[in-house]
Design a protein around this motif. Structure first.
Motif, mmCIF file in Angstrom:
data_model
loop_
_atom_site.group_PDB
_atom_site.id
_atom_site.type_symbol
_atom_site.label_atom_id
_atom_site.label_comp_id
_atom_site.label_asym_id
_atom_site.label_seq_id
_atom_site.Cartn_x
_atom_site.Cartn_y
_atom_site.Cartn_z
ATOM 1 N N ASN A 66 -5.210 39.134 -15.675
ATOM 2 C CA ASN A 66 -6.121 37.996 -15.685
ATOM 3 C C ASN A 66 -5.647 36.919 -14.711
ATOM 4 O OD1 ASN A 66 -8.556 36.975 -16.926
ATOM 5 N ND2 ASN A 66 -7.291 35.384 -17.873
ATOM 6 N N GLY A 67 -5.155 37.367 -13.536
ATOM 7 C CA GLY A 67 -4.680 36.429 -12.534
ATOM 8 C C GLY A 67 -5.815 35.663 -11.873
ATOM 9 N N LEU A 68 -5.463 34.767 -10.969
ATOM 10 C CA LEU A 68 -6.445 33.865 -10.368
ATOM 11 C C LEU A 68 -7.578 34.614 -9.672
ATOM 12 C CD1 LEU A 68 -6.994 30.807 -9.814
ATOM 13 C CD2 LEU A 68 -5.890 31.156 -7.597
ATOM 14 N N ALA A 69 -7.274 35.751 -9.046
ATOM 15 C CA ALA A 69 -8.295 36.474 -8.283
ATOM 16 C C ALA A 69 -9.266 37.236 -9.165
ATOM 17 C CB ALA A 69 -7.624 37.446 -7.311
ATOM 18 N N THR A 70 -8.891 37.511 -10.413
ATOM 19 C CA THR A 70 -9.715 38.379 -11.258
ATOM 20 C C THR A 70 -10.165 37.738 -12.551
ATOM 21 O OG1 THR A 70 -7.629 39.309 -12.100
ATOM 22 C CG2 THR A 70 -8.760 40.546 -10.376
ATOM 23 N N CYS A 71 -9.652 36.564 -12.887
ATOM 24 C CA CYS A 71 -9.994 35.957 -14.174
ATOM 25 C C CYS A 71 -11.459 35.525 -14.204
ATOM 26 C CB CYS A 71 -9.092 34.763 -14.464
ATOM 27 S SG CYS A 71 -9.345 33.342 -13.378
ATOM 28 N N PRO A 72 -12.067 35.462 -15.399
ATOM 29 C CA PRO A 72 -13.452 34.972 -15.502
ATOM 30 C C PRO A 72 -13.525 33.471 -15.271
ATOM 31 C CG PRO A 72 -12.547 35.400 -17.680
ATOM 32 C CD PRO A 72 -11.530 35.907 -16.699
ATOM 33 N N ALA A 73 -14.752 32.974 -15.109
ATOM 34 C CA ALA A 73 -14.951 31.552 -14.818
ATOM 35 C C ALA A 73 -14.351 30.660 -15.899
ATOM 36 C CB ALA A 73 -16.451 31.268 -14.667
ATOM 37 N N ALA A 74 -14.359 31.117 -17.155
ATOM 38 C CA ALA A 74 -13.849 30.300 -18.254
ATOM 39 C C ALA A 74 -12.360 29.981 -18.085
ATOM 40 C CB ALA A 74 -14.076 31.022 -19.578
ATOM 41 N N ASP A 75 -11.603 30.859 -17.393
ATOM 42 C CA ASP A 75 -10.168 30.643 -17.198
ATOM 43 C C ASP A 75 -9.836 30.114 -15.812
ATOM 44 O OD1 ASP A 75 -9.740 31.707 -19.742
ATOM 45 O OD2 ASP A 75 -9.525 33.747 -18.970
ATOM 46 N N HIS A 76 -10.779 30.228 -14.901
ATOM 47 C CA HIS A 76 -10.454 29.958 -13.503
ATOM 48 C C HIS A 76 -10.087 28.505 -13.242
ATOM 49 C CE1 HIS A 76 -11.425 29.122 -9.199
ATOM 50 N NE2 HIS A 76 -10.731 30.213 -9.043
ATOM 51 N N ARG A 77 -10.839 27.574 -13.828
ATOM 52 C CA ARG A 77 -10.588 26.155 -13.539
ATOM 53 C C ARG A 77 -9.165 25.770 -13.936
ATOM 54 N NH1 ARG A 77 -14.096 20.952 -15.790
ATOM 55 N NH2 ARG A 77 -12.932 19.359 -14.657
ATOM 56 N N ARG A 78 -8.718 26.193 -15.128
ATOM 57 C CA ARG A 78 -7.360 25.861 -15.566
ATOM 58 C C ARG A 78 -6.331 26.477 -14.622
ATOM 59 N NH1 ARG A 78 -3.817 29.062 -18.775
ATOM 60 N NH2 ARG A 78 -2.082 27.824 -19.661
ATOM 61 N N GLN A 79 -6.498 27.750 -14.289
ATOM 62 C CA GLN A 79 -5.522 28.410 -13.434
ATOM 63 C C GLN A 79 -5.479 27.773 -12.051
ATOM 64 O OE1 GLN A 79 -5.463 32.649 -13.256
ATOM 65 N NE2 GLN A 79 -5.925 32.948 -15.414
ATOM 66 N N ARG A 80 -6.651 27.486 -11.494
ATOM 67 C CA ARG A 80 -6.689 26.902 -10.153
ATOM 68 C C ARG A 80 -5.993 25.545 -10.130
ATOM 69 N NH1 ARG A 80 -9.804 28.749 -5.240
ATOM 70 N NH2 ARG A 80 -9.489 27.046 -3.790
ATOM 71 N N ARG A 81 -6.216 24.746 -11.165
ATOM 72 C CA ARG A 81 -5.601 23.425 -11.228
ATOM 73 C C ARG A 81 -4.076 23.535 -11.316
ATOM 74 N NH1 ARG A 81 -8.590 21.607 -14.888
ATOM 75 N NH2 ARG A 81 -7.244 22.010 -16.679
ATOM 76 N N LEU A 82 -3.572 24.513 -12.050
ATOM 77 C CA LEU A 82 -2.134 24.688 -12.185
ATOM 78 C C LEU A 82 -1.484 25.170 -10.887
ATOM 79 C CD1 LEU A 82 -1.930 26.352 -15.723
ATOM 80 C CD2 LEU A 82 -1.353 23.999 -15.133
ATOM 81 N N LEU A 83 -2.205 25.985 -10.121
ATOM 82 C CA LEU A 83 -1.635 26.602 -8.929
ATOM 83 C C LEU A 83 -1.867 25.794 -7.656
ATOM 84 C CD1 LEU A 83 -2.729 30.275 -9.656
ATOM 85 C CD2 LEU A 83 -0.432 29.353 -9.834
ATOM 86 N N GLN A 84 -2.846 24.909 -7.665
ATOM 87 C CA GLN A 84 -3.234 24.200 -6.439
ATOM 88 C C GLN A 84 -2.081 23.460 -5.762
ATOM 89 O OE1 GLN A 84 -6.631 24.394 -5.208
ATOM 90 N NE2 GLN A 84 -5.392 23.826 -3.420
ATOM 91 N N PRO A 85 -1.139 22.838 -6.513
ATOM 92 C CA PRO A 85 -0.050 22.130 -5.819
ATOM 93 C C PRO A 85 0.731 22.998 -4.839
ATOM 94 C CG PRO A 85 -0.100 21.517 -8.130
ATOM 95 C CD PRO A 85 -1.087 22.641 -7.977
ATOM 96 N N ALA A 86 0.834 24.293 -5.098
ATOM 97 C CA ALA A 86 1.587 25.166 -4.195
ATOM 98 C C ALA A 86 0.872 25.361 -2.870
ATOM 99 C CB ALA A 86 1.834 26.523 -4.858
#
Length: 449
Positions: A91-111
């Protein structure tokens, strides 16, 4: 919602011809996947396929593609490609559904903040120098394998601060087996085919185990130091959401595998194709050499050189147009809906092919021609026409990282070397989830400026 860029009174829908009993269009897709997909717009804007027991709709019109890729609550990540990819990425950033994507993207964006690019570029320059240091005039190299080793070293260094370990980890072989395995499963989605005891399936399962061990070692090495290395792994281990929750061990594994694969496969394929295109177009290559001789004067390319390398950047854009690494994407309708005035039931599988879009003559005149100068007048193509990095909220988070790496690699290498593919051996795409070339060799010639 923005007004359509391609207004029309009616989008056409049709079923692709040539379906076979039981197999449907799966055999045609397996035998000549890229040609088959590129020919579908001749039949309609929304073309229905049968892939064994599965029915899917290929979205061929750029306005419909824009809707599909930006309305991610209605057309969520899903479908056969995603189902198979989740066997590797979870369920990584490239494959997760929309319900999880916003949280994951926000956590990873600083990198992937733009302020980090100069530091990443310095590491890229070191790894490019290290890869090319052993080269000698007249050497014969396996181009895709060499480019893959380069991008693996860059990814390990910049995103996981582990360049000293990159050569000791079986990353290249594992990722090659995984991407080919996912490609076979997508192109031949017959029930039970992925469970047969074939050599390819055994390699795929072994590669998945190897990748899990690689990520375990990367995380263990990182935790042992206990320091912030200003890389993606540091962000993953320190990230917390608004509720103070961090990522679980499984989530960290899924993100590491996602970026190991995404950070190496796409750029390695782009670089490999670029050398074949430059060799086949000597006039463009001569202009590239002139730009590099003027700007670099024999030294490696640096981040501050990027504004002075416009032709090099256009070469990367044009290579991505002709050979977009994610050449086919899939989505699933989350509810009964319509697309282009045509009803789609909940659960319908929809496919989008950047390769198809980029080869449409009405969008890109003389689409099969390698013409970097087309980007002088097409610098901002309409949404839905040029999609090597996707579109909307799901646009690739590492697009700037990947294009920076590709420009620096082409500039540094082409300034010193000419790469000439072995004559008489046409370079063809591999049957893979990524549009990478099959293995091919090339001769290195040191340039005399």
């Amino acid at each position: 919602m923005p007004a359509p860029f391609f207004p029309t009174t009616r989008f056409t829908a049709a079923t692709a011809p040539g379906g076979l009993p039981l197999l449907g269009h799966a055999l045609a897709l397996l035998r000549r996947p890229h040609d088959f997909v590129a020919g579908l717009p001749a039949h309609g804007d929304l073309v229905r396929l049968r892939l064994g027991p599965l029915h899917a709709y290929v979205v061929c019109h750029p306005e419909l593609v824009r809707r599909l890729l930006t309305e991610d609550r209605v057309f969520d990540k899903g479908g056969p490609l995603l189902d198979k990819a989740r066997e590797v990425f979870g369920n990584g950033l490239a494959t997760c559904p929309a319900a999880d994507h916003r949280r994951q993207r926000r956590l990873l964006q600083p990198a992937f903040h733009r302020d980090r690019l100069p530091g990443y570029a310095a590491g890229m320059a070191d790894e490019i120098a290290g890869t090319t240091a052993p080269w000698r005039d007249g050497d014969l190299i396996d181009v895709p394998a060499t480019m893959h080793r380069l991008t693996t070293a860059v990814t390990a260094r910049c995103l996981f601060a582990a360049h000293e370990r990159a050569g000791k980890l079986p990353v290249h072989a594992s990722m090659d087996a995984v991407t080919r395995g996912v490609g076979r499963r997508v192109l031949l989605p017959l029930p039970g085919a992925d469970r047969l005891p074939t050599p390819g399936n055994r390699r795929f399962r072994r590669a998945r185990r190897d990748l899990r061990e690689i990520t375990r070692r990367l995380v263990a090495d990182h935790r042992a130091t206990g320091t912030d290395r200003h890389d993606l792994l540091s962000v993953l281990l320190a990230a917390t959401d608004e509720d103070g929750r961090g990522l679980s061990a499984a989530e960290i594994h899924e993100q590491v595998v996602t970026f190991l694969l995404a950070g190496t496969e796409a750029t390695a394929a782009t670089l490999s194709w670029a050398w074949t295109l430059l060799a086949a177009n000597p006039a463009v290559r001569e202009r590239l050499h002139a730009e590099l001789d003027t700007v670099l004067d024999g030294r490696p390319a640096r981040h501050e050189d990027l504004p002075a390398l416009p032709l090099t950047a256009r070469i990367v854009s044009e290579t991505l147009r002709l050979y977009p690494p994610p050449w086919i994407l899939s989505r699933t309708a989350t509810a009964d809906t319509e697309l282009g005035g045509h009803h789609l039931p909940a659960g319908a599988t929809l496919l989008v092919s950047p390769y198809l879009l980029h080869r449409r003559a009405d969008l890109f005149p003389r689409p099969d021609r390698f013409d970097p100068d087309r980007w002088l007048t097409t610098a901002s193509p309409a949404p839905g026409t040029y999609t090597p990095f996707g579109l909307g909220a799901r646009r690739c988070i590492g697009d700037a990282f990947g294009t920076t790496e590709a420009v620096l690699a082409i500039a540094t290498i082409a300034a010193r070397w000419t790469i000439t593919p072995t004559p008489g051996r046409p370079v063809r795409p591999a049957r893979s989830a990524s549009l990478a070339p099959r293995p091919f060799t090339a001769t290195l010639t040191r340039r005399a400026r």
